[in-house]
Scaffold this active site. Structure first.
Site, PDB file in Angstrom:
ATOM      1  CB  SER A 128      -0.877   0.019   1.244  1.00 25.38           C
ATOM      2  OG  SER A 128      -0.085   0.348   2.368  1.00 25.38           O
ATOM      3  CE  LYS A 129       0.674   8.386  -1.582  1.00 25.89           C
ATOM      4  NZ  LYS A 129      -0.040   9.427  -2.257  1.00 25.89           N
TER       5      LYS A 129
END
Ligand code: GLU
Length: 493
Positions: A246-247
């Protein structure tokens, strides 16, 4: 078979990351294989977290990857009225009910159930309130959510997953879930199904993280009397520590744009993503767009999660060696025109593009790319390691070896002398340049390699590269003579 219709419905709360791009790719391949339609739907109902920048980033990322769509982008917020209408239909048909339990009451019941080791799910307090009681409470100003009334049937709720096979769950394990909040806003679970029904989606290919939604959504399809689409839940993409990427936890290195900026070829990334979770059943590693479209199949998608090997947050760029190898493969094997088109924006961005490369110097441009590509890893290398082919302004490789190659102080006079010999050649070609160079080495009593290596470094800034005489011809007599005549700067420090 009826027309295949798939969709890619990102929530625009961040960039397009490797996992999302892979989901888009699998949907795209499936649509193209079946001459079906791909719908792009932006699921923007989370007003706080959705941003225009994210929408733009996702669309640009898909375009760059070459994953086109046939319909959309549709926006989920444009269809809010449909979602509410569906909830009302479910209320009217007895598939849903209003629930007046307050947050505090629910929390208290949950805690009590947990303490008594009972199922903490909703206990159905408002399931059978009756229309009159509901009206009375509403008149009283009590807020209500709308809950779906999960059938209390014996037996199992199930669907057939194209990747995982039959997925089943006891009805009693599924609580009456909320479909509309007390502020009148429908939940994603409902909106997503209503949109898929309206968009006539036949196949839902999405991550396994949505499986808990699917169990409940299957019930919504039934209650809304809509045919159930085919589901294919694909494995998640994890980092090497087996965490979902995920970012927030990994930063830019998982964004598609990161690879675009670093000169990866869009199809190389697609080829890599295809194999990250799908097994062709053969040893084949490189697939053209057409081959992959023909070969891809849902039943060869892996069941186990896939690992994307990269180092987050490192200054030193490191990404999956397999991705790099695939990228190199395409760099080396693309036909020159295709390569030329991909390198053009990179040179433009670096201020190295010359309009003549699209006109009279087209063949020089393409021949040069083909000559220098062998040691390159990404498109950016053409503007970095390959800079000297397009500009007089280039740096000399800072490795000590470069200094070592140029260490003979006499080179300061030898290289300009060689320049004079080259300038005198009426026919500047492979043979004549090689002969001049060897003759001069003989006269000086040195190995030709001393001159050749020094020339390569002086002319290209690089220690390694194509054959020296090919470099000379590519750069051309004028450039070679000019660069070899003025070598003082090489000895400046
Ligand atoms: N908007 C959801 C997401 O971005 C898509 C869910 C789906 O594919 O149904 O995860």
């Amino acid at each position: 078979m009826a027309e295949v219709r798939v969709r890619f419905p990102p929530s625009p709360t961040g960039y397009l990351h490797i996992g999302g791009a892979r989901t888009a790719l699998y949907n795209w391949l499936f649509a193209r294989q079946h001459q079906g339609k791909m719908v792009l739907r932006i699921e923007d109902t989370d007003e706080e977290r959705s941003t225009q920048a994210s929408i733009d980033g996702i669309i640009d990322g898909l375009r760059w990857l070459g994953l086109d769509w046939d319909e959309g982008p549709y926006f989920q917020t444009d269809h809010a009225a449909d979602h509410v209408a569906a909830a009302e239909r479910l209320l009217a048909s007895g598939h849903a009910y209003k629930c007046f339990c307050t947050k505090e009451e629910l929390e208290q019941k949950r805690e009590q159930a947990l303490a008594e080791k009972r199922d903490p799910g909703y206990d159905g307090t408002c399931r059978n309130l009756g229309a009159e009681e509901c009206s009375r409470r509403e008149a009283d100003g009590q807020a209500a959510v709308i809950r779906f009334k999960v059938p209390r049937r014996p037996g199992l709720l199930f669907y057939n997953d194209e990747v995982l096979g039959r997925i089943e769950r006891a009805y009693s394990d599924v609580e009456d879930f909320v479909i509309v909040r007390s502020n009148g806003k429908p939940l994603y679970l409902l909106s997503n199904v209503v949109d898929d029904i309206r968009d006539r989606i036949t196949h839902i290919i999405r991550g396994q993280d949505h499986m808990t939604n699917t169990t409940r959504q299957v019930l919504l399809y039934e209650a809304l009397e809509a045919p159930l689409p085919v589901f294919a839940h694909i494995p998640l993409t994890l980092d090497i520590q087996k965490r979902k990427i995920s970012k927030r936890s990994h930063g830019e290195v998982v964004a598609v744009q990161f690879y675009q900026e670093r000169g990866f070829l869009p199809w190389a990334l697609c080829n890599f993503l295809a194999l990250l979770g799908w097994n062709p059943g053969t040893e084949q590693e490189y697939f053209s767009r057409e081959e992959l479209t023909a070969t891809f199949s849902l039943d060869r998608i892996n069941r186990a999660n896939s690992v994307f090997n990269f180092k987050p947050g490192d200054d030193k760029f490191f990404t999956d060696p397999k991705l790099i190898a695939i990228n190199e493969h395409y760099l080396r094997n693309l036909d020159p025109e295709q390569l030329g088109a991909l390198v053009q924006p990179v040179l433009e961005q670096a201020g190295l593009w010359d309009a003549a490369y699209a006109g009279p110097r087209r063949s020089w441009y393409l021949d040069t790319l083909v000559l220098i590509r062998d040691r390159f890893h990404t498109l950016n290398d053409f503007a970095e390691a390959g800079r000297a082919y397009f500009s007089d302004q280039y740096d000399i490789d800072p490795k000590p070896l470069a200094k070592n190659i140029l260490k003979h102080p006499e080179l300061k006079t030898w290289l300009p002398q060689l320049a004079a010999r080259f300038a005198a050649l009426s026919n500047f070609n492979l043979e004549s340049t090689e002969t001049s160079c060897r003759q001069m080495a003989d006269e000086l009593g040195i190995k030709p390699g001393v001159l050749i290596n020094a020339m390569r470094t002086a002319l290209t800034g690089q220690l390694a590269g194509p054959s020296m005489f090919d470099i000379l011809i590519t750069l051309g007599q004028d450039t070679v003579v000019r660069r070899l005549s003025r070598v003082d700067h090489l000895y400046a420090s």
